[in-house]
Design an enzyme around this catalytic site. Structure first.
Site, PDB file in Angstrom:
ATOM      1  N   GLY A 171       0.781  -1.243   0.000  1.00 56.00           N
ATOM      2  CA  GLY A 171       0.000   0.000   0.000  1.00 56.00           C
ATOM      3  C   GLY A 171       0.809   1.286   0.000  1.00 56.00           C
ATOM      4  O   GLY A 171       0.320   2.321   0.440  1.00 56.00           O
ATOM      5  N   ARG A 205      -5.412  -8.833  -8.580  1.00 57.09           N
ATOM      6  CA  ARG A 205      -6.429  -9.659  -9.234  1.00 57.09           C
ATOM      7  C   ARG A 205      -6.729  -9.057 -10.602  1.00 57.09           C
ATOM      8  O   ARG A 205      -6.647  -7.832 -10.779  1.00 57.09           O
ATOM      9  CB  ARG A 205      -7.740  -9.699  -8.449  1.00 57.09           C
ATOM     10  CG  ARG A 205      -7.629 -10.183  -7.039  1.00 57.09           C
ATOM     11  CD  ARG A 205      -7.141 -11.601  -6.893  1.00 57.09           C
ATOM     12  NE  ARG A 205      -7.980 -12.595  -7.538  1.00 57.09           N
ATOM     13  CZ  ARG A 205      -7.650 -13.887  -7.627  1.00 57.09           C
ATOM     14  NH1 ARG A 205      -6.489 -14.319  -7.144  1.00 57.09           N
ATOM     15  NH2 ARG A 205      -8.457 -14.740  -8.195  1.00 57.09           N
ATOM     16  N   ILE A 206      -7.082  -9.921 -11.541  1.00 55.90           N
ATOM     17  CA  ILE A 206      -7.448  -9.425 -12.868  1.00 55.90           C
ATOM     18  C   ILE A 206      -8.954  -9.202 -12.891  1.00 55.90           C
ATOM     19  O   ILE A 206      -9.728 -10.124 -12.601  1.00 55.90           O
ATOM     20  CB  ILE A 206      -6.992 -10.411 -13.958  1.00 55.90           C
ATOM     21  CG1 ILE A 206      -5.454 -10.461 -13.968  1.00 55.90           C
ATOM     22  CG2 ILE A 206      -7.536  -9.993 -15.327  1.00 55.90           C
ATOM     23  CD1 ILE A 206      -4.869 -11.513 -14.867  1.00 55.90           C
ATOM     24  N   LEU A 207      -9.351  -7.985 -13.189  1.00 51.09           N
ATOM     25  CA  LEU A 207     -10.780  -7.660 -13.226  1.00 51.09           C
ATOM     26  C   LEU A 207     -11.389  -8.181 -14.522  1.00 51.09           C
ATOM     27  O   LEU A 207     -10.772  -8.099 -15.597  1.00 51.09           O
ATOM     28  CB  LEU A 207     -10.960  -6.139 -13.130  1.00 51.09           C
ATOM     29  CG  LEU A 207     -10.489  -5.530 -11.797  1.00 51.09           C
ATOM     30  CD1 LEU A 207     -10.368  -4.016 -11.915  1.00 51.09           C
ATOM     31  CD2 LEU A 207     -11.428  -5.913 -10.656  1.00 51.09           C
ATOM     32  N   HIS A 216       1.711   0.882 -13.130  1.00 51.69           N
ATOM     33  CA  HIS A 216       2.510  -0.282 -13.524  1.00 51.69           C
ATOM     34  C   HIS A 216       4.001   0.088 -13.492  1.00 51.69           C
ATOM     35  O   HIS A 216       4.380   1.148 -13.992  1.00 51.69           O
ATOM     36  CB  HIS A 216       2.114  -0.739 -14.940  1.00 51.69           C
ATOM     37  CG  HIS A 216       2.867  -1.947 -15.375  1.00 51.69           C
ATOM     38  ND1 HIS A 216       2.562  -3.221 -14.911  1.00 51.69           N
ATOM     39  CD2 HIS A 216       3.941  -2.090 -16.195  1.00 51.69           C
ATOM     40  CE1 HIS A 216       3.419  -4.080 -15.438  1.00 51.69           C
ATOM     41  NE2 HIS A 216       4.256  -3.418 -16.218  1.00 51.69           N
ATOM     42  N   VAL A 257      -4.549  -7.163 -19.930  1.00 53.92           N
ATOM     43  CA  VAL A 257      -3.751  -6.708 -18.788  1.00 53.92           C
ATOM     44  C   VAL A 257      -2.612  -5.785 -19.221  1.00 53.92           C
ATOM     45  O   VAL A 257      -1.915  -6.065 -20.206  1.00 53.92           O
ATOM     46  CB  VAL A 257      -3.187  -7.938 -18.033  1.00 53.92           C
ATOM     47  CG1 VAL A 257      -2.274  -7.504 -16.893  1.00 53.92           C
ATOM     48  CG2 VAL A 257      -4.334  -8.771 -17.482  1.00 53.92           C
ATOM     49  N   ASP A 258      -2.440  -4.697 -18.488  1.00 54.70           N
ATOM     50  CA  ASP A 258      -1.375  -3.712 -18.705  1.00 54.70           C
ATOM     51  C   ASP A 258      -1.451  -3.060 -20.086  1.00 54.70           C
ATOM     52  O   ASP A 258      -0.432  -2.663 -20.665  1.00 54.70           O
ATOM     53  CB  ASP A 258       0.014  -4.329 -18.458  1.00 54.70           C
ATOM     54  CG  ASP A 258       0.167  -4.773 -17.018  1.00 54.70           C
ATOM     55  OD1 ASP A 258      -0.461  -4.161 -16.137  1.00 54.70           O
ATOM     56  OD2 ASP A 258       0.893  -5.742 -16.765  1.00 54.70           O
TER      57      ASP A 258
HETATM   58  C1  GRF Z   1       3.854  -1.186  -7.383  1.00 52.59           C
HETATM   59  O1  GRF Z   1       5.163  -1.372  -7.833  1.00 52.59           O
HETATM   60  C2  GRF Z   1       2.909  -1.049  -8.538  1.00 52.59           C
HETATM   61  O2  GRF Z   1       3.494  -0.469  -9.654  1.00 52.59           O
HETATM   62  C3  GRF Z   1       2.567  -2.473  -8.841  1.00 52.59           C
HETATM   63  O3  GRF Z   1       2.488  -3.094  -7.593  1.00 52.59           O
HETATM   64  C4  GRF Z   1       3.311  -2.400  -6.666  1.00 52.59           C
HETATM   65  C5  GRF Z   1       2.444  -2.033  -5.510  1.00 52.59           C
HETATM   66  O4  GRF Z   1       3.159  -1.468  -4.447  1.00 52.59           O
HETATM   67  N1  GRF Z   1       1.349  -2.529  -9.617  1.00 52.59           N
HETATM   68  P1  GRF Z   1       2.400  -0.821  -3.233  1.00 52.59           P
HETATM   69  O5  GRF Z   1       1.448  -1.875  -2.660  1.00 52.59           O
HETATM   70  O6  GRF Z   1       1.641   0.379  -3.717  1.00 52.59           O
HETATM   71  O7  GRF Z   1       3.461  -0.462  -2.239  1.00 52.59           O
END
Ligand code: GRF
Length: 180
Positions: A11, A90-92, A108, A143-144
């Site tokens: 988080g 999770r993949i929505l 990402h 995804v992405d």
């Molecule tokens: C981040 O590197 C984000 O880019 C990826 O997952 C990681 C999450 O980190 N999607 P955090 O939980 O916000 O610290």
């Protein structure tokens, strides 16, 4: 703009959004934080900032659609207008994404469209790129993928490890997510 943040872990991006909100740098209000993982570290950040939060554990649903429906219900009940994925693992489903057209964004840890998926930093170093970074983008069923909103560029160094690079990229994620 009322936003719901979905997390699965640490988080730190959620924390950067909360910090921006507290400092008046976020043109939005976080109205709900949802974790699919019980006891995710990130939930503590919502607790300490007194932001409404809940756990919707994907393991407690018969299938992905029922999980997505529960997410949708919680987000709409909270009055969310935009969903920010922040380390949500999770993949929505397509059905869920269709209900939130251009209303779901993701962070990402690479310069998309390079290095989609997991282990982005290991793969960036293996490929020998001189620059990598992070991307904020709209979410699409693949995804992405999805229109790019903002990117930050981070150089790689000859003595880099995936961990060192991940830390430098993460710092930039924390800068650009609140700006998006
Ligand atoms: C981040 O590197 C984000 O880019 C990826 O997952 C990681 C999450 O980190 N999607 P955090 O939980 O916000 O610290």
């Amino acid at each position: 703009m009322r936003i719901g943040v979905l997390i699965s872990g640490r988080g730190s991006n959620l924390q950067s959004l909360i910090k921006a909100q507290l400092e008046g740098r976020l043109s939005a209000e976080i109205v709900m934080v949802i974790s699919n993982v019980p006891n995710a570290e990130g939930l503590k950040k919502a607790v300490s900032s007194k932001i409404p939060h809940q756990v919707i554990n994907h393991n407690e649903f018969a299938n992905a659609k029922e999980f997505d429906d529960a997410l949708h219900k919680a987000l709409t009940s909270a009055g969310a207008e935009l969903i920010c994925l922040a380390g949500f693992m999770r993949i929505l489903g397509d059905g869920f994404i269709a209900k939130w057209p251009n209303r779901i964004i993701n962070v990402h840890p690479s310069l998309l469209p390079s290095f989609k998926g997991l282990h982005t930093h290991e793969r960036a170093l293996e490929a020998g790129v001189c620059f990598t970074g992070c991307t904020i983008h709209f979410v699409r069923p693949s995804v992405d993928e999805g229109p790019i909103i903002l990117q930050a560029v981070v150089p790689t160094f000859p003595d880099d490890t995936a961990e060192k690079l991940a830390n430098r990229v993460l710092q930039q994620e924390h800068v650009i997510y609140p700006l998006s």
